[in-house]
Write a protein that holds these residues in place. Structure first.
Motif, PDB file in Angstrom:
ATOM      1  N   MET A  51      -5.626 -80.975   6.333  1.00 57.15           N
ATOM      2  CA  MET A  51      -5.188 -80.813   5.086  1.00 57.15           C
ATOM      3  C   MET A  51      -4.585 -79.553   4.431  1.00 57.15           C
ATOM      4  O   MET A  51      -3.826 -79.140   3.609  1.00 57.15           O
ATOM      5  N   LYS A  52      -5.238 -78.520   5.253  1.00 50.61           N
ATOM      6  CA  LYS A  52      -4.957 -77.226   4.865  1.00 50.61           C
ATOM      7  C   LYS A  52      -3.595 -76.540   5.239  1.00 50.61           C
ATOM      8  O   LYS A  52      -2.856 -75.760   4.693  1.00 50.61           O
ATOM      9  N   ALA A  53      -2.865 -77.553   6.052  1.00 47.31           N
ATOM     10  CA  ALA A  53      -1.568 -77.186   6.425  1.00 47.31           C
ATOM     11  C   ALA A  53      -0.546 -78.163   5.614  1.00 47.31           C
ATOM     12  O   ALA A  53       0.692 -78.035   5.863  1.00 47.31           O
ATOM     13  N   GLN A  54      -1.062 -78.891   4.701  1.00 48.87           N
ATOM     14  CA  GLN A  54      -0.169 -79.867   3.846  1.00 48.87           C
ATOM     15  C   GLN A  54       0.316 -78.802   2.468  1.00 48.87           C
ATOM     16  O   GLN A  54      -0.440 -78.097   1.961  1.00 48.87           O
ATOM     17  N   PRO A  55       1.436 -79.061   2.265  1.00 47.31           N
ATOM     18  CA  PRO A  55       2.011 -78.412   1.061  1.00 47.31           C
ATOM     19  C   PRO A  55       1.159 -78.839  -0.111  1.00 47.31           C
ATOM     20  O   PRO A  55       0.691 -79.859  -0.321  1.00 47.31           O
ATOM     21  N   GLY A  56       0.974 -77.798  -1.040  1.00 51.14           N
ATOM     22  CA  GLY A  56       0.260 -77.929  -2.305  1.00 51.14           C
ATOM     23  C   GLY A  56      -1.355 -77.849  -2.170  1.00 51.14           C
ATOM     24  O   GLY A  56      -2.040 -77.884  -3.213  1.00 51.14           O
ATOM     25  N   PHE A  57      -1.858 -77.457  -0.873  1.00 50.48           N
ATOM     26  CA  PHE A  57      -3.160 -77.274  -0.730  1.00 50.48           C
ATOM     27  C   PHE A  57      -3.691 -75.777  -1.054  1.00 50.48           C
ATOM     28  O   PHE A  57      -2.820 -75.006  -0.636  1.00 50.48           O
ATOM     29  N   ILE A  58      -4.607 -75.909  -1.769  1.00 47.47           N
ATOM     30  CA  ILE A  58      -5.006 -74.312  -2.246  1.00 47.47           C
ATOM     31  C   ILE A  58      -6.486 -73.919  -1.750  1.00 47.47           C
ATOM     32  O   ILE A  58      -6.392 -72.735  -1.037  1.00 47.47           O
ATOM     33  N   SER A  59      -7.382 -74.743  -1.742  1.00 50.19           N
ATOM     34  CA  SER A  59      -8.451 -74.355  -1.069  1.00 50.19           C
ATOM     35  C   SER A  59      -9.540 -75.560  -0.839  1.00 50.19           C
ATOM     36  O   SER A  59      -9.435 -76.445  -1.491  1.00 50.19           O
ATOM     37  N   THR A  60     -10.706 -75.134   0.024  1.00 50.54           N
ATOM     38  CA  THR A  60     -11.684 -76.546  -0.012  1.00 50.54           C
ATOM     39  C   THR A  60     -13.027 -75.712   0.258  1.00 50.54           C
ATOM     40  O   THR A  60     -12.897 -74.373   0.762  1.00 50.54           O
ATOM     41  N   GLN A  61     -14.137 -76.362  -0.343  1.00 46.50           N
ATOM     42  CA  GLN A  61     -15.477 -75.814   0.260  1.00 46.50           C
ATOM     43  C   GLN A  61     -16.070 -77.132   0.502  1.00 46.50           C
ATOM     44  O   GLN A  61     -16.253 -78.036  -0.330  1.00 46.50           O
ATOM     45  N   LEU A  62     -16.845 -77.131   1.440  1.00 45.91           N
ATOM     46  CA  LEU A  62     -17.923 -78.277   1.832  1.00 45.91           C
ATOM     47  C   LEU A  62     -19.343 -77.662   1.524  1.00 45.91           C
ATOM     48  O   LEU A  62     -19.641 -76.407   1.890  1.00 45.91           O
ATOM     49  N   HIS A  63     -20.247 -78.451   0.842  1.00 47.31           N
ATOM     50  CA  HIS A  63     -21.504 -78.225   0.338  1.00 47.31           C
ATOM     51  C   HIS A  63     -22.475 -79.471   1.028  1.00 47.31           C
ATOM     52  O   HIS A  63     -22.017 -80.245   1.208  1.00 47.31           O
ATOM     53  N   ARG A  64     -23.483 -78.823   1.624  1.00 45.83           N
ATOM     54  CA  ARG A  64     -24.591 -79.583   1.857  1.00 45.83           C
ATOM     55  C   ARG A  64     -25.896 -79.742   1.064  1.00 45.83           C
ATOM     56  O   ARG A  64     -26.193 -78.765   0.427  1.00 45.83           O
ATOM     57  N   ALA A  65     -26.367 -80.975   0.687  1.00 43.79           N
ATOM     58  CA  ALA A  65     -27.728 -80.885  -0.167  1.00 43.79           C
ATOM     59  C   ALA A  65     -28.628 -80.184   0.480  1.00 43.79           C
ATOM     60  O   ALA A  65     -28.885 -79.952   1.431  1.00 43.79           O
ATOM     61  N   VAL A  66     -29.487 -79.692  -0.532  1.00 44.03           N
ATOM     62  CA  VAL A  66     -30.554 -78.806  -0.115  1.00 44.03           C
ATOM     63  C   VAL A  66     -31.923 -79.748   0.212  1.00 44.03           C
ATOM     64  O   VAL A  66     -31.716 -80.912  -0.095  1.00 44.03           O
ATOM     65  N   GLY A  67     -32.430 -79.379   1.341  1.00 48.43           N
ATOM     66  CA  GLY A  67     -33.684 -80.238   1.716  1.00 48.43           C
ATOM     67  C   GLY A  67     -33.189 -80.915   2.932  1.00 48.43           C
ATOM     68  O   GLY A  67     -32.249 -81.003   3.673  1.00 48.43           O
ATOM     69  N   ASP A  68     -34.043 -82.075   3.151  1.00 49.97           N
ATOM     70  CA  ASP A  68     -33.387 -83.248   4.080  1.00 49.97           C
ATOM     71  C   ASP A  68     -32.746 -84.149   3.793  1.00 49.97           C
ATOM     72  O   ASP A  68     -32.587 -85.225   4.727  1.00 49.97           O
ATOM     73  N   SER A  69     -31.983 -84.030   2.681  1.00 47.92           N
ATOM     74  CA  SER A  69     -30.651 -84.930   2.404  1.00 47.92           C
ATOM     75  C   SER A  69     -29.435 -84.927   3.070  1.00 47.92           C
ATOM     76  O   SER A  69     -29.042 -83.637   2.904  1.00 47.92           O
ATOM     77  N   PRO A  70     -28.851 -85.665   4.024  1.00 45.34           N
ATOM     78  CA  PRO A  70     -28.074 -85.560   4.559  1.00 45.34           C
ATOM     79  C   PRO A  70     -26.549 -85.771   3.679  1.00 45.34           C
ATOM     80  O   PRO A  70     -25.719 -86.716   3.987  1.00 45.34           O
ATOM     81  N   ALA A  71     -26.621 -85.437   2.597  1.00 43.99           N
ATOM     82  CA  ALA A  71     -25.558 -85.671   1.784  1.00 43.99           C
ATOM     83  C   ALA A  71     -24.674 -84.264   1.356  1.00 43.99           C
ATOM     84  O   ALA A  71     -25.125 -83.286   1.530  1.00 43.99           O
ATOM     85  N   TYR A  72     -23.137 -84.633   1.546  1.00 46.62           N
ATOM     86  CA  TYR A  72     -22.403 -83.627   1.474  1.00 46.62           C
ATOM     87  C   TYR A  72     -21.297 -83.515   0.486  1.00 46.62           C
ATOM     88  O   TYR A  72     -21.110 -84.810  -0.117  1.00 46.62           O
TER      89      TYR A  72
END
Length: 122
Positions: A51-72
């Motif tokens: 995605m970073k190499a695609q035209p129009g891409f500006i930025s991205t950020q991945l977040h992980r849930a706090v604690g034991d939840s494996p949600a991103y």
């Protein structure tokens, strides 16, 4: 390949791809089994490089849930919905989806900024 669960079933990502607007923010919530976290991170990293190499891409950020939840949560900014659509529907990207754990659930949705006087600007 992850299961795609619409964040808003009344207007899923497939319909949003037809709306021309700019800029757009992709918010994608991923729900995982704990055993699948590393496989998810590997697949997401590979996707992010694409995605970073695609035209129009500006930025991205991945977040992980706090604690034991494996949600991103992935937050990505694009110049326009058209540019995001081109990348999201690209055959190379679509092929990469098979690398995600089968049990993963993804809920992608597009947003645009909103002006709230005295608080934030669009």
């Amino acid at each position: 390949m992850p299961y795609m669960r619409p964040m808003d079933p009344a207007f899923p990502i497939q319909q949003q791809l037809g709306v021309e607007t700019s800029p757009v923010v992709l918010v994608n919530l991923f729900l995982l089994d704990p055993a699948d976290e590393q496989a998810f991170l590997d697949a997401w990293t590979d996707d992010a490089h694409f995605m970073k190499a695609q035209p129009g891409f500006i930025s991205t950020q991945l977040h992980r849930a706090v604690g034991d939840s494996p949600a991103y949560l992935n937050y990505a900014v694009w110049e326009s919905s058209a540019r995001f659509r081109d990348a999201f529907t690209h055959p190379e990207f679509r092929a990469k989806l098979s690398a995600y754990p089968e049990q993963a659930v993804a809920s992608p949705h597009l947003f645009k900024t909103v002006t709230v006087p005295g608080i934030c600007v669009a």
